[in-house]
Design a protein around this motif. Structure first.
Motif, short mmCIF file in Angstrom:
data_model
loop_
_atom_site.label_atom_id
_atom_site.label_comp_id
_atom_site.label_asym_id
_atom_site.label_seq_id
_atom_site.Cartn_x
_atom_site.Cartn_y
_atom_site.Cartn_z
N ALA A 172 0.88 -1.19 -0.02
CA ALA A 172 -0.01 0.14 -0.19
C ALA A 172 0.85 1.35 0.07
O ALA A 172 2.02 1.25 0.20
N LEU A 173 0.53 2.24 -0.32
CA LEU A 173 1.01 3.45 -0.43
C LEU A 173 0.29 4.63 0.36
O LEU A 173 -0.92 4.78 0.51
N LEU A 174 1.23 5.34 1.00
CA LEU A 174 0.60 6.78 1.56
C LEU A 174 1.55 7.89 1.38
O LEU A 174 2.76 7.86 1.45
N GLY A 175 1.18 9.05 0.82
CA GLY A 175 1.82 10.11 0.54
C GLY A 175 1.30 11.46 1.00
O GLY A 175 0.18 11.60 0.94
N ASN A 176 2.24 12.40 1.45
CA ASN A 176 1.81 13.66 2.16
C ASN A 176 2.39 14.74 0.99
O ASN A 176 3.54 14.64 0.66
N SER A 177 1.59 15.63 0.52
CA SER A 177 2.05 16.75 -0.17
C SER A 177 2.72 16.20 -1.38
O SER A 177 1.93 15.44 -2.34
N MET A 178 4.07 16.76 -1.60
CA MET A 178 4.73 15.94 -2.67
C MET A 178 4.60 14.65 -2.91
O MET A 178 4.58 13.89 -4.09
N GLY A 179 4.93 13.86 -1.69
CA GLY A 179 4.62 12.67 -1.63
C GLY A 179 3.36 11.87 -2.17
O GLY A 179 3.42 10.85 -2.46
N GLY A 180 2.31 12.80 -2.22
CA GLY A 180 1.22 12.33 -2.82
C GLY A 180 1.07 12.19 -4.26
O GLY A 180 0.60 11.19 -4.86
N ALA A 181 2.09 13.10 -5.04
CA ALA A 181 2.15 13.03 -6.26
C ALA A 181 3.16 11.78 -6.52
O ALA A 181 2.69 10.87 -7.68
N LEU A 182 3.95 11.47 -5.70
CA LEU A 182 5.02 10.22 -5.95
C LEU A 182 4.02 8.98 -5.85
O LEU A 182 4.27 8.01 -6.76
N VAL A 183 3.42 8.74 -4.98
CA VAL A 183 2.49 7.58 -4.56
C VAL A 183 1.40 7.63 -5.89
O VAL A 183 1.15 6.32 -6.27
N ARG A 184 0.77 8.63 -6.29
CA ARG A 184 -0.13 8.48 -7.50
C ARG A 184 0.48 7.94 -8.64
O ARG A 184 0.05 7.05 -9.39
N ASP A 185 1.64 8.47 -8.83
CA ASP A 185 2.41 8.15 -9.97
C ASP A 185 2.89 6.41 -9.93
O ASP A 185 2.87 5.77 -10.81
N THR A 186 3.18 6.17 -8.74
CA THR A 186 3.60 4.94 -8.64
C THR A 186 2.57 3.60 -8.73
O THR A 186 2.58 2.81 -9.33
N LEU A 187 1.44 4.12 -8.28
CA LEU A 187 0.17 3.42 -8.33
C LEU A 187 -0.22 3.30 -9.68
O LEU A 187 -0.69 2.24 -10.28
N SER A 188 -0.02 4.39 -10.59
CA SER A 188 -0.32 4.14 -11.70
C SER A 188 0.22 3.43 -12.84
O SER A 188 -0.13 2.83 -13.80
N ARG A 189 1.58 3.07 -12.31
CA ARG A 189 2.25 2.11 -13.04
C ARG A 189 2.20 0.53 -12.82
O ARG A 189 2.21 -0.12 -13.88
N GLU A 190 1.68 0.38 -11.61
CA GLU A 190 1.30 -1.17 -11.41
C GLU A 190 0.16 -1.06 -10.50
O GLU A 190 0.24 -1.78 -9.14
N PRO A 191 -1.04 -0.84 -10.81
CA PRO A 191 -2.16 -0.63 -9.99
C PRO A 191 -2.54 -1.97 -9.50
O PRO A 191 -2.99 -2.04 -8.22
N LYS A 192 -2.35 -3.04 -10.09
CA LYS A 192 -2.61 -4.34 -9.47
C LYS A 192 -2.01 -4.89 -8.32
O LYS A 192 -2.39 -5.68 -7.47
N ARG A 193 -0.87 -4.20 -8.08
CA ARG A 193 -0.12 -4.69 -6.97
C ARG A 193 -0.43 -4.02 -5.75
O ARG A 193 0.23 -4.20 -4.66
N VAL A 194 -1.08 -2.58 -6.04
CA VAL A 194 -1.19 -1.57 -4.72
C VAL A 194 -2.62 -2.03 -4.14
O VAL A 194 -3.40 -2.18 -4.64
N ALA A 195 -2.52 -2.42 -2.76
CA ALA A 195 -3.54 -2.91 -1.98
C ALA A 195 -4.34 -1.78 -1.59
O ALA A 195 -5.60 -1.95 -1.28
#
Length: 266
Positions: free
Chosen positions: A86-109
Motif C-alpha cells: 500500500a502507499l501513503l503520500g503527503n504533499s509532494m509524496g502524494g504525487a509520487l505515490v499516485r505516479d507509482t500506483l498508476s504504473r502497477e495498480p494491480k499490486r497496490v492494496a
C-alpha cells in the motif's frame, strides 16, 4: 548510469507493507506522529526521499520526473518484486505515490493521500485562504523567527501542543534538507504524464484528506481525482492547513485507522 541513492528507512510493525512518502523540505519523521493509527497486521515503511534526511540527493538534474522513477524502483527494492503493498503520500509524496500506483495498480492494496499535490504548477492550483483558528501570540512572539515561520505560515493551530508536534516531528527534518537538491527539484517540478489518465480507474481502498485552510495545495483540485477512485473516502478537515496532521492529528488518525483496516480485507 549514475549510482542511485539508497533510501534510508525506518520500519514499524509487521504485515502488509505500507510505503510512506513525505513532502518537500522535511524527512520521514514528519509522518511518524501518525504511526499508532495503523491497524495491526501492517508494516509501515517510512523513507527519506533523496536530498532529505539521511538519503543522498539524486545525481544529475534531480527533478520530479527523476524522483518519481527513483521512488518506483525503490518501492520494489523495499517490498520485493511482484509483492503487494500500500502507499501513503503527503504533499509532494502524494504525487509520487499516485505516479507509482498508476504504473502497477494491480499490486497496490490501497492508497492514502494527505494534503496531496495534484497539479505541480502552483499557479494552476485552486487554493484555500489561510486563516489561523486560534492565534497564540504568547507562543509565536517568544520563538525565533527562523524556527516559527513555517509553523505560522503552514498551520492554523498555534496551540502549544501543535508547536510541540512541529518541534519534534517537522523541525529536525528541515535542518537536514539538502538545499541544492531542493532547488533542483523546484526547477523541474512536474510529472511525466498524468497518473490518473495513465491508470484510468482504481477500485482499491483510497483515502484523500485535505485541509479547509490549506493555501499550498487547497482542497478543490483533489476532488477532480474522485472519478478515478470510486471507493475513495474524501475528507476536508476543519480547521487544518497544509500540515493537517500537525494541526489536527486525531482526525487524520481516525481516518487512517479505518483505511488501514480496509487494506487487510482487500
Amino acid at each position: 548510469m549514475a549510482v542511485q541513492p539508497e533510501a534510508y528507512t525506518v520500519v514499524k510493525g509487521e504485515g502488509l507493507p505500507i510505503v510512506i512518502a513525505h513532502g518537500m523540505g522535511v524527512d520521514h519523521r514528519s509522518l511518524m506522529m501518525l504511526d499508532d493509527a495503523f491497524a495491526e497486521g501492517t508494516q509501515r515503511i517510512y523513507m527519506d526521499l533523496p536530498g532529505y534526511g539521511r538519503t543522498s540527493a539524486l545525481p544529475g538534474i534531480g527533478g520530479l520526473p527523476e524522483l518519481a522513477d527513483w521512488f518506483f524502483d525503490t518501492v520494489d527494492e523495499l517490498v520485493g518484486d511482484n509483492k503487494r503493498f500500500a502507499l501513503l503520500g503527503n504533499s509532494m509524496g502524494g504525487a509520487l505515490v499516485r505516479d507509482t500506483l498508476s504504473r502497477e495498480p494491480k499490486r497496490v492494496a490501497g492508497m492514502a493521500l494527505i494534503a496531496p499535490v495534484v497539479d505541480p504548477v502552483m499557479s494552476h492550483r485552486r487554493l484555500a485562504k489561510h486563516v489561523v483558528a486560534d492565534a497564540n501570540p504568547q507562543l509565536t512572539q517568544s520563538l525565533p523567527q527562523d524556527k516559527v515561520i513555517d509553523f505560522v505560515t503552514m498551520g492554523v493551530n498555534q496551540s502549544f501542543d501543535a508547536w510541540r508536534r512541529y518541534q519534534r516531528y517537522i523541525l529536525p527534518g528541515t535542518k537536514l534538507c539538502d538545499r541544492d537538491a531542493n532547488a533542483k527539484l523546484g526547477q523541474r517540478y512536474w510529472l511525466d504524464g498524468d497518473p490518473e489518465q495513465r491508470m484510468g480507474t482504481y477500485h482499491g481502498p483510497t483515502l484523500i484528506v485535505t485541509g479547509q485552510q490549506d493555501q499550498i495545495v487547497g482542497n478543490e483540485d483533489q476532488k477532480a481525482l474522485l472519478p478515478h477512485y470510486p471507493n475513495a473516502v474524501y475528507k476536508i478537515i476543519d480547521p487544518a492547513g497544509h500540515n493537517i496532521h500537525v494541526d489536527n492529528p486525531e482526525a487524520v488518525k481516525s481516518l487512517l485507522a479505518e483505511w488501514s483496516k480496509k487494506l487487510l480485507k482487500s
